[in-house]
Design an enzyme around this catalytic site. Structure first.
Site, PDB file in Angstrom:
ATOM      1  N   ARG A 122     -39.577  -6.671  49.284  1.00 45.48           N
ATOM      2  CA  ARG A 122     -40.916  -6.890  48.732  1.00 45.48           C
ATOM      3  C   ARG A 122     -41.033  -8.325  48.230  1.00 45.48           C
ATOM      4  O   ARG A 122     -40.967  -8.610  47.041  1.00 45.48           O
ATOM      5  CB  ARG A 122     -41.202  -5.865  47.643  1.00 45.48           C
ATOM      6  CG  ARG A 122     -41.474  -4.503  48.266  1.00 45.48           C
ATOM      7  CD  ARG A 122     -41.910  -3.451  47.302  1.00 45.48           C
ATOM      8  NE  ARG A 122     -42.593  -2.373  48.001  1.00 45.48           N
ATOM      9  CZ  ARG A 122     -42.944  -1.224  47.431  1.00 45.48           C
ATOM     10  NH1 ARG A 122     -42.667  -1.008  46.167  1.00 45.48           N
ATOM     11  NH2 ARG A 122     -43.566  -0.296  48.131  1.00 45.48           N
ATOM     12  N   GLN A 127     -45.208  -9.206  52.817  1.00 45.79           N
ATOM     13  CA  GLN A 127     -46.235  -8.260  52.353  1.00 45.79           C
ATOM     14  C   GLN A 127     -46.963  -7.583  53.498  1.00 45.79           C
ATOM     15  O   GLN A 127     -47.237  -6.383  53.455  1.00 45.79           O
ATOM     16  CB  GLN A 127     -47.235  -8.980  51.449  1.00 45.79           C
ATOM     17  CG  GLN A 127     -46.710  -9.260  50.054  1.00 45.79           C
ATOM     18  CD  GLN A 127     -47.739  -9.928  49.171  1.00 45.79           C
ATOM     19  OE1 GLN A 127     -48.669 -10.582  49.653  1.00 45.79           O
ATOM     20  NE2 GLN A 127     -47.584  -9.787  47.869  1.00 45.79           N
ATOM     21  N   ASP A 130     -45.013  -4.591  54.926  1.00 47.48           N
ATOM     22  CA  ASP A 130     -44.565  -3.587  53.953  1.00 47.48           C
ATOM     23  C   ASP A 130     -45.117  -2.199  54.293  1.00 47.48           C
ATOM     24  O   ASP A 130     -46.218  -1.823  53.892  1.00 47.48           O
ATOM     25  CB  ASP A 130     -45.009  -4.011  52.547  1.00 47.48           C
ATOM     26  CG  ASP A 130     -44.409  -3.146  51.452  1.00 47.48           C
ATOM     27  OD1 ASP A 130     -43.866  -2.067  51.773  1.00 47.48           O
ATOM     28  OD2 ASP A 130     -44.497  -3.532  50.273  1.00 47.48           O
ATOM     29  N   SER A 133     -45.849   0.270  51.323  1.00 47.51           N
ATOM     30  CA  SER A 133     -47.112   0.035  50.627  1.00 47.51           C
ATOM     31  C   SER A 133     -48.311   0.477  51.453  1.00 47.51           C
ATOM     32  O   SER A 133     -49.231   1.120  50.948  1.00 47.51           O
ATOM     33  CB  SER A 133     -47.255  -1.449  50.260  1.00 47.51           C
ATOM     34  OG  SER A 133     -46.329  -1.808  49.264  1.00 47.51           O
ATOM     35  N   TYR A 230     -39.212  -1.863  40.982  1.00 43.99           N
ATOM     36  CA  TYR A 230     -39.074  -0.411  40.998  1.00 43.99           C
ATOM     37  C   TYR A 230     -38.766   0.113  39.595  1.00 43.99           C
ATOM     38  O   TYR A 230     -38.255  -0.602  38.738  1.00 43.99           O
ATOM     39  CB  TYR A 230     -37.954   0.026  41.949  1.00 43.99           C
ATOM     40  CG  TYR A 230     -38.232  -0.234  43.402  1.00 43.99           C
ATOM     41  CD1 TYR A 230     -39.130   0.559  44.105  1.00 43.99           C
ATOM     42  CD2 TYR A 230     -37.598  -1.270  44.082  1.00 43.99           C
ATOM     43  CE1 TYR A 230     -39.393   0.330  45.446  1.00 43.99           C
ATOM     44  CE2 TYR A 230     -37.856  -1.515  45.428  1.00 43.99           C
ATOM     45  CZ  TYR A 230     -38.752  -0.700  46.104  1.00 43.99           C
ATOM     46  OH  TYR A 230     -39.004  -0.934  47.433  1.00 43.99           O
TER      47      TYR A 230
END
Length: 383
Positions: A122, A127, A130, A133, A230
């Protein structure tokens, strides 16, 4: 450079790993495509849609992967699928590597270079790649829609000549990507929304979406996030205090959405049987972590469980319940990653094996499991 897109063999998987748009983009980079007939139908994409972008439609998965340099999939290939894969092929998929050593060995034995998209770091440049996500975002949205479907009342406050319908109260547990989208969706539908998370940074995000944050905000709470963003496992003492707060709050809720996951571990238990029993008949709980053991005591993977009038929804593959959108985003994630492995000048594969994205996601190569988190431990090796 041949790219194969076989249909998913898991009958519960409606997503597909390429869309006409990504076929067009990769074709412009020198790729030719073989797509198994019907691979995109459950995501609203016809064979003709692929053909219009230059793809060749073939009858079977084996035909698709024959001679392929790259295979794009949603789920990890099965052993029976692997028998048709060319040695040396790059395979990009959601590999679900944790606790699946036999499957990793099978991919290594097949000689493929397997990339696990959910291990994508991440960082800013990744991005757009990902997968966690993109799919969690849709899962959070769909969870609220599923909760609303099972709920026997309206979500927004309604003032009518016959009386006022109060707004539903929705509690979102876990304010990561899925949780934040659930908050936003429930708010749009008119519910009164509260949320909780063990990460301090989540408070501001939750409040920015118009929801109220619920948590025991002590010193441990302030340190409860890893450098990667996280949640850290919390102490038993903190969990007891948080559980008491949640237990009192959950009694008054109509809808509960649970989204808490810790990579590589079983899902944390957030809602006990006693909490479920304390809720009003007609209330609905959606457990988005059910595939990892569940956040809710009594949730069952693939089923809606009724406990004294409280429904616990344990749907599997929630992103797949909104397959057209999920495939669109997933295919774009794959495209963005694969694009980094293609030389624009020669229009040929040129994998940079020392690239941080490649090293973070590569599970198997040259007949071995190579990822440090999953490679077999050598006895007597220096740690």
């Amino acid at each position: 450079m041949k790219i194969a897109v076989p249909a998913e063999v898991d009958l519960g998987e409606p997503r597909v790993a390429a869309t006409p748009d990504t076929v067009k983009r990769l074709s412009a980079l020198g790729a030719t495509f073989a797509v198994q007939s019907g691979a995109g139908l459950n995501s609203g994409i016809t064979d003709a849609d692929y053909e219009a972008m230059g793809a060749t439609i073939v009858p079977t998965g084996a035909d698709a992967v024959a001679g392929a340099d790259v295979v794009l999939k949603v789920r990890r290939p099965t052993e029976s699928e692997l028998s048709a894969y060319p040695r040396g092929a790059l395979v990009l998929a959601i590999m679900d590597p944790y606790g699946n050593d036999a499957a990793l060995k099978a991919m290594a034995d097949a000689g493929i270079s397997a990339f696990s998209m959910e291990l994508m770091p991440r960082i800013t440049r990744a991005q757009v790649m990902d997968v966690l996500s993109s799919q969690a975002n849709l899962a959070g949205y769909r969870a609220v829609i599923d909760a609303a479907e099972q709920f026997g009342r309206a979500l927004p406050m309604m003032m009518t000549a016959a009386g006022t319908v109060p707004a539903a109260r929705c509690f979102v547990m876990g304010a990561g990507v899925a949780g934040l989208q659930a908050i936003a969706t429930a708010r749009r539908l008119g519910a009164v929304v509260t949320a909780t998370d063990v990460r301090p940074a989540a408070k501001e995000q939750v409040e920015s979406l118009g929801a109220k944050f619920i948590a025991v905000e002590d010193e441990e709470f302030k340190q409860a996030e890893t450098a990667a963003g996280y949640a850290k496992p919390m102490s038993a003492e903190y969990q007891a205090k948080q559980q008491a707060l949640v237990a009192e709050h959950i009694k008054k809720q109509d809808l509960v959405i649970t989204t808490a996951l810790i990579p590589g571990r079983a899902a944390p238990r957030l809602v006990t049987a006693a909490m479920v029993s304390s809720m009003k008949p007609g209330s609905v709980i959606v457990d988005l972590a059910v595939e990892r053991g569940g956040n809710v005591e009594g949730s069952q993977a693939g089923y809606i469980t009724n406990v004294n009038g409280v429904k616990i929804v344990g749907y599997l593959n929630v992103p797949g319940r909104i397959a057209a959108s999920a495939s669109q985003l997933y295919a774009k994630n794959l495209f963005a990653f694969l694009e980094t492995m293609i030389d624009k000048g020669s229009k040929a594969l040129a994998v940079k094996w020392d690239d941080e994205l490649v090293k973070a996601t590569l599970l198997t190569r040259d007949g071995a499991v190579v990822h440090p988190s999953f490679a077999p431990k050598v006895e007597g090796a220096v740690q």
